[in-house]
Motif scaffolding. Sequence first.
Motif, short mmCIF file in Angstrom:
data_model
loop_
_atom_site.label_atom_id
_atom_site.label_comp_id
_atom_site.label_asym_id
_atom_site.label_seq_id
_atom_site.Cartn_x
_atom_site.Cartn_y
_atom_site.Cartn_z
N GLY A 22 -14.23 5.70 12.16
CA GLY A 22 -13.18 6.64 12.52
C GLY A 22 -11.80 6.16 12.10
O GLY A 22 -10.79 6.64 12.64
N ASN A 23 -11.75 5.22 11.16
CA ASN A 23 -10.48 4.68 10.68
C ASN A 23 -10.56 4.37 9.19
O ASN A 23 -11.63 3.98 8.69
CB ASN A 23 -10.12 3.37 11.41
N ALA A 24 -9.46 4.55 8.50
CA ALA A 24 -9.41 4.20 7.08
C ALA A 24 -9.32 2.68 6.94
O ALA A 24 -8.64 2.01 7.71
CB ALA A 24 -8.21 4.85 6.41
N LEU A 25 -10.03 2.15 5.94
CA LEU A 25 -9.99 0.72 5.65
C LEU A 25 -9.05 0.39 4.50
O LEU A 25 -8.57 -0.73 4.39
CB LEU A 25 -11.40 0.21 5.32
N PHE A 26 -8.82 1.37 3.63
CA PHE A 26 -7.94 1.17 2.47
C PHE A 26 -6.99 2.35 2.33
O PHE A 26 -7.37 3.50 2.58
CB PHE A 26 -8.75 1.04 1.18
N ASN A 27 -5.76 2.05 1.94
CA ASN A 27 -4.85 3.08 1.45
C ASN A 27 -5.03 3.12 -0.06
O ASN A 27 -4.89 2.08 -0.72
CB ASN A 27 -3.39 2.71 1.78
N ARG A 28 -5.35 4.26 -0.62
CA ARG A 28 -5.61 4.29 -2.05
C ARG A 28 -5.15 5.60 -2.68
O ARG A 28 -5.22 6.66 -2.07
CB ARG A 28 -7.09 4.05 -2.35
N ASN A 29 -4.65 5.44 -3.90
CA ASN A 29 -4.36 6.60 -4.73
C ASN A 29 -4.82 6.26 -6.14
O ASN A 29 -5.54 5.27 -6.35
CB ASN A 29 -2.86 6.95 -4.68
N SER A 30 -4.40 7.03 -7.11
CA SER A 30 -4.91 6.83 -8.47
C SER A 30 -4.45 5.52 -9.10
O SER A 30 -5.07 5.04 -10.05
CB SER A 30 -4.49 8.01 -9.36
N ARG A 31 -3.36 4.93 -8.58
CA ARG A 31 -2.83 3.73 -9.23
C ARG A 31 -2.75 2.50 -8.33
O ARG A 31 -2.47 1.41 -8.81
CB ARG A 31 -1.42 4.02 -9.78
N HIS A 32 -3.02 2.64 -7.04
CA HIS A 32 -2.80 1.51 -6.14
C HIS A 32 -3.76 1.57 -4.96
O HIS A 32 -4.13 2.65 -4.50
CB HIS A 32 -1.36 1.52 -5.63
#
Length: 306
Positions: free
Chosen positions: A47-57
């Motif tokens: 129920g929680n995100a482990l990574f912040n992610r986008n196309s470049r980071h």
Amino acid sequence: MRLPDFEAWAIFAKVAERGSFARAAEELQLSKPTISKAISRLEKSLGNALFNRNSRHMSVTETGRMLIGHASRILAEAEAAESEARGGTHRPSGLIRVAAPTTFGIRHLSPVLPAFLEKYPEIDITIDFSDSLVDLVAEGFDLALRIASLADSSLRARRLCDVRLLLVATPDYLDRIGRPAHPRDLEGLKSFVYTNNSAPGTVRLKSKRTREEFVLSQASRFRADNAEAFLPALQANLGFGLFPEFMVWQGLRDGSFEEILPDWEAAGIALYLVTSSNTLRPFRVNAFLEHLIAAFEHPPWAVPGL
């Protein structure tokens, strides 16, 4: 009862270690979609995100940082079980992340790495050279080398060797100003002040003969957070400073530097090998720890005549 998703936990540990889905996929010999699905599955379960992610980071979230230690233990225990089942024939492999002080790391850690890399061709090493203290668990480091007088903490620390701090100048500088007989003779003389400590410019000295104590307050000519920056000015006879022995030992032995007040000593520090409190470590990390312990058992600056 539903079992934990051990595969997803192990994949999370590997992604956090490698800092990339693609690099983790390459090492685990899995497809990138498989890695992504495992992380998404684990995030949904928690129920929680482990990574912040986008196309470049990509970066580990606060929740992810809290859980890295648990995930790493799961992976380490599985690797240990497999190695034991194979009779200990499994070759160590994977990435080791290390934090080390800048000058010491480049001058003394780097030279001992080739022998290790040749012995273990399937192990990769990433080193963060910095004089700042890092959070091993939160930032995903396997170990750190620290030169300090360590305070109590939740980390495990192995003392490798002592590091003396020495007041040093060139013979020409001392010929000009005279050779001090007591630390008070240095007060008012401008010097090099190391700022990456709790009391910059304050040097506590004790007489080896009488045990008298004296606190020297340095007058600053040049301030910096890395003492290696002082060496050109030191060699140019522009002042004196307090240096770790590993930085000036060769100059002391060839006569280009001279110890000031050799009958007085500053409080000693030491070189430590620091790891998290977790005793379950991958074999590659244990192999590297053993290599460093052997390499610095008799450091070059402490070997007479070298």
